[in-house]
Design an enzyme around this catalytic site. Sequence first.
Site, PDB file in Angstrom:
ATOM      1  N   GLU A 168      -5.133   4.264  -6.437  1.00 30.75           N
ATOM      2  CA  GLU A 168      -6.066   4.738  -5.406  1.00 30.75           C
ATOM      3  C   GLU A 168      -6.411   6.206  -5.616  1.00 30.75           C
ATOM      4  O   GLU A 168      -5.661   6.960  -6.244  1.00 30.75           O
ATOM      5  CB  GLU A 168      -5.445   4.558  -4.018  1.00 30.75           C
ATOM      6  N   ASP A 209       0.831  -1.206   0.000  1.00 35.33           N
ATOM      7  CA  ASP A 209       0.000   0.000   0.000  1.00 35.33           C
ATOM      8  C   ASP A 209       0.865   1.256   0.000  1.00 35.33           C
ATOM      9  O   ASP A 209       1.973   1.271   0.560  1.00 35.33           O
ATOM     10  CB  ASP A 209      -0.906  -0.015   1.233  1.00 35.33           C
TER      11      ASP A 209
END
Length: 570
Positions: free
Chosen positions: A533, A476
Amino acid sequence: MKDSRGEAATAKKNIVARTDSPASVVEERLQAALDSDDLGIWDHDLRENTFWASPNIIRMVGIPEGGPASTRLFWEFVHPDDRDGVRQVVRGALAAAVSGHFEVTFRAHRRDLGRLALVRCSAQLVFDQDNRPARMLGVFRDVSDQQEEQVKLFYEAHYDELTGLANQKLLTEQTQSVLDQERPAGCLLLELDGFQEVSDTLGQEAGNRLLQLTAARLTRLLPEGALLSRTTGEEFAVMLPDQDQARALIQLAEAVHGALLETFMIKDRPVAISGHVGIAFAAPQGCARTLLSDAHLALADAKAAGYGASRVYQPALRKALRARQDMSADLRTAVLGEQFELYYQPQVRLSDGKIVGAEALLRWHHPHRGLLAPGEFLPLLKGSPMARILGDWVIRQACAKGALLHRQGRPLCMAFSAQFKLGGLARMVADTLRETGLPGEGLEIEITERVIINSDNRLKNTLNDLRSLGCQLAFDDFGTGYASLSMLKEFPITRLKVDKSFVDAIHESGEDHAVVQAMIQLAETFGFSITAEGIETEQQAEVLRQLGCREGQGYLFGKPMPWQELYALL
């Protein structure tokens, strides 16, 4: 004629006679006192200015054998630095001439022992019939041994044995003394950054030496009148009396940071450390403990600010602390009272918008503050026993929902962030997959750069165990920290997630465009999946499609939503 029996009888008779005589008892007791090595009696005739001394006094003072005792020899006996103080006590007793009793303790050079001693003098004035002082009768007692023990106990209670600096007890006492004198005080609190690493790598002895060298370096920096103390392991405090100007302590903090920049040499090895500084002030008649508490809050604020920071206490810091304490108490109630819920943000295939996964995000239905996002409460969970309980609950909930869709023939990859530091994650995931019937491929666990950078072999083993279960592992916020490309080889990552900060201006920033393009190419080279994202506009989504990014998530496709809403979209 006397024989041995008669002599014995006579001796016995004499002993009995002395024992029965009160005067003899007093005389014997007085003689026993005079024979004590550390006790002597003296008598000063004030009218004739003559001085009588017992044998022990003669030995203590060093009066020549057969020579006269004199007040001059007595004053020579008293340490030069203490003579004025003793004279003031004697003059005060003579001037008052009421009770006639006084005591004074002073340093003296014992000629018989050849050393400095601490002597306690207890004296009584004797008055004539006109009620004027006629004589001064007194006792000297060497109290050095007793005083040494008291000094030792005081030192152990008030000083740090390793550095010789004042400890927190003495710091608090002296700070309170300053404030009680209606004077302000400032406090600078320093916590070393990197000390524990030195102790872990070079040993405790090296860590102790680092503290000693730091204490010496700080001592040279401080202005006159400042009190430097070591309060805890790697924490030092400076109290400055009569100081209430932030500018002065900020300048001192800068000097402290500068001093720490210079490398320390320990065991012939260069050692580099830094520090964080908290600054606070107390007004006259304030509380020393509150001052130190304020400095600790400022220090915590400095540590949150980052490397080598200094912060001055502000009342808002204490208000925020109370709010965190209240929130921590509410958290315990929330975990046990089922106030948490998982929201899900869709992850879509960019080519056609089909939902292919969902990221599970924790939400708290606070009874007074409404719906709270993780950023408002997760920091409070760190180190709390509630963290494991809540983390296990998240795993069970996400797996249960994924298993439901799998049984319905609509498999959806459920993604969530895990607490790796708690340990036992792989075992918990394995048990939950078995209980719910969800295949490992239906679960994706996210890990951040910060966790990977600060990792050890235990993390690598955990990730390998999760991959052996079939779980996917997503890196991430890739590119926002300091992770090296070698970590992509070391860890069994299956997906890279492009951070929102690179997506926001991708349609107008050549730099962001190039960074994302490089990430996509990197993912293809390593065989990773990639997800962008924070996609909020169709323009951003189109640029990502052109670059070859296959999946994305963001408000363009859906905000985090309750399970029922996501289920309806499927």
